[in-house]
Scaffold this motif. Structure first.
Motif, mmCIF file in Angstrom:
data_model
loop_
_atom_site.group_PDB
_atom_site.id
_atom_site.type_symbol
_atom_site.label_atom_id
_atom_site.label_comp_id
_atom_site.label_asym_id
_atom_site.label_seq_id
_atom_site.Cartn_x
_atom_site.Cartn_y
_atom_site.Cartn_z
ATOM 1 N N THR A 13 0.711 -1.153 -0.073
ATOM 2 C CA THR A 13 -0.033 -0.035 0.083
ATOM 3 C C THR A 13 0.862 1.449 0.015
ATOM 4 O O THR A 13 0.375 2.168 -0.738
ATOM 5 N N TYR A 14 2.152 1.319 0.739
ATOM 6 C CA TYR A 14 2.909 2.409 0.750
ATOM 7 C C TYR A 14 3.444 2.664 -0.461
ATOM 8 O O TYR A 14 3.506 3.751 -1.058
ATOM 9 N N GLY A 17 1.240 4.168 -2.871
ATOM 10 C CA GLY A 17 0.918 5.622 -2.751
ATOM 11 C C GLY A 17 2.206 6.315 -3.479
ATOM 12 O O GLY A 17 2.041 7.414 -4.054
ATOM 13 N N THR A 21 2.105 9.087 -6.509
ATOM 14 C CA THR A 21 2.801 10.417 -6.547
ATOM 15 C C THR A 21 3.483 10.463 -7.664
ATOM 16 O O THR A 21 3.662 11.396 -8.447
ATOM 17 N N GLU A 61 -5.820 4.057 -8.079
ATOM 18 C CA GLU A 61 -6.850 4.428 -7.333
ATOM 19 C C GLU A 61 -7.779 3.206 -7.064
ATOM 20 O O GLU A 61 -7.961 2.925 -5.994
ATOM 21 N N PHE A 64 -6.098 0.617 -4.900
ATOM 22 C CA PHE A 64 -6.392 0.828 -3.867
ATOM 23 C C PHE A 64 -7.589 0.354 -3.145
ATOM 24 O O PHE A 64 -7.806 -0.351 -2.213
ATOM 25 N N PRO A 71 -7.377 5.582 -1.382
ATOM 26 C CA PRO A 71 -5.972 6.120 -2.080
ATOM 27 C C PRO A 71 -5.427 7.030 -1.383
ATOM 28 O O PRO A 71 -6.179 8.085 -0.855
ATOM 29 N N GLU A 72 -4.032 7.032 -1.011
ATOM 30 C CA GLU A 72 -3.381 7.934 -0.274
ATOM 31 C C GLU A 72 -1.935 8.033 -0.645
ATOM 32 O O GLU A 72 -1.392 7.011 -1.215
ATOM 33 N N ASP A 73 -1.648 9.160 -1.320
ATOM 34 C CA ASP A 73 -0.214 9.456 -1.801
ATOM 35 C C ASP A 73 0.916 9.502 -0.752
ATOM 36 O O ASP A 73 0.456 9.730 0.329
ATOM 37 N N GLU A 74 2.176 8.751 -1.081
ATOM 38 C CA GLU A 74 3.110 8.658 -0.227
ATOM 39 C C GLU A 74 4.366 9.341 -1.095
ATOM 40 O O GLU A 74 4.396 9.505 -2.190
#
Ligand SMILES: [Fe+2]
Length: 166
Positions: A13-14, A17, A21, A61, A64, A71-74
């Motif tokens: 998941t990381y 993300g 980005t 997305e 995720f 959805p989360e950006d890293e």
């Protein structure tokens, strides 16, 4: 998001993300490159890949969602570095040679993206997530096609430039 990544799902998941980005940054880069490219063909190619990139963002997305996550950006410092170096190179280079420097930056970007998707696909396969694999494979294949176009265009531009210099 995570203090320490300690399960395969958290790691995946990381990295997903970071890929989000990456694609958002690539979308910005493509708009810039479409503007700076001298050849019409190149402008069109960047425009086309920008449309593909919008779909790639949606695929990430959806990946995720398929993982049961929001959805989360890293951070993705690698793509920011490629972007920074590309911008600096364009600034330094005469317009007559700018397409060559743009294309080398595009090839570096595509290779990076390909490596990112290959790792994500390997992890998704190992976790038994075929629907996620399908989404990411679509992105990988687009990057591979784009890299092939970039290679062809690089050869053309390099031959032209060498011919003019001779
Ligand atoms: Fe991409």
């Amino acid at each position: 998001m995570f203090e320490k990544l300690d399960t395969p799902q958290e790691l995946f998941t990381y990295k997903l993300g970071s890929a989000l980005t990456m694609e958002q940054t690539v979308l910005d880069m493509l708009g810039d490159l479409e503007e700076k490219a001298q050849s019409q063909q190149l402008k069109q190619q960047f425009h086309h890949h920008a449309q593909e990139t919008q779909q790639q963002i949606r695929n990430i997305e959806q990946a995720f969602t398929a993982m049961g996550e929001e959805p989360e950006d890293e951070p993705c410092p690698a793509i920011k570095g490629i972007e920074k170096e590309g911008k600096a190179n364009i600034k330094k280079t005469d317009d007559a040679l700018v397409d060559a420097v743009i294309l080398s930056g595009a090839a570096e970007t595509e290779h990076h993206e390909i490596a990112v998707y290959e790792s994500l696909i390997t992890q998704a396969e190992a976790m038994g997530r075929p629907n996620v694999v399908t989404l990411l494979r679509e992105n990988l294949e687009q990057e591979q096609h784009t890299l092939e176009h970039v290679r062809q265009a690089s050869r053309q531009v390099a031959m032209q430039a060498a011919g003019q210099a001779a």
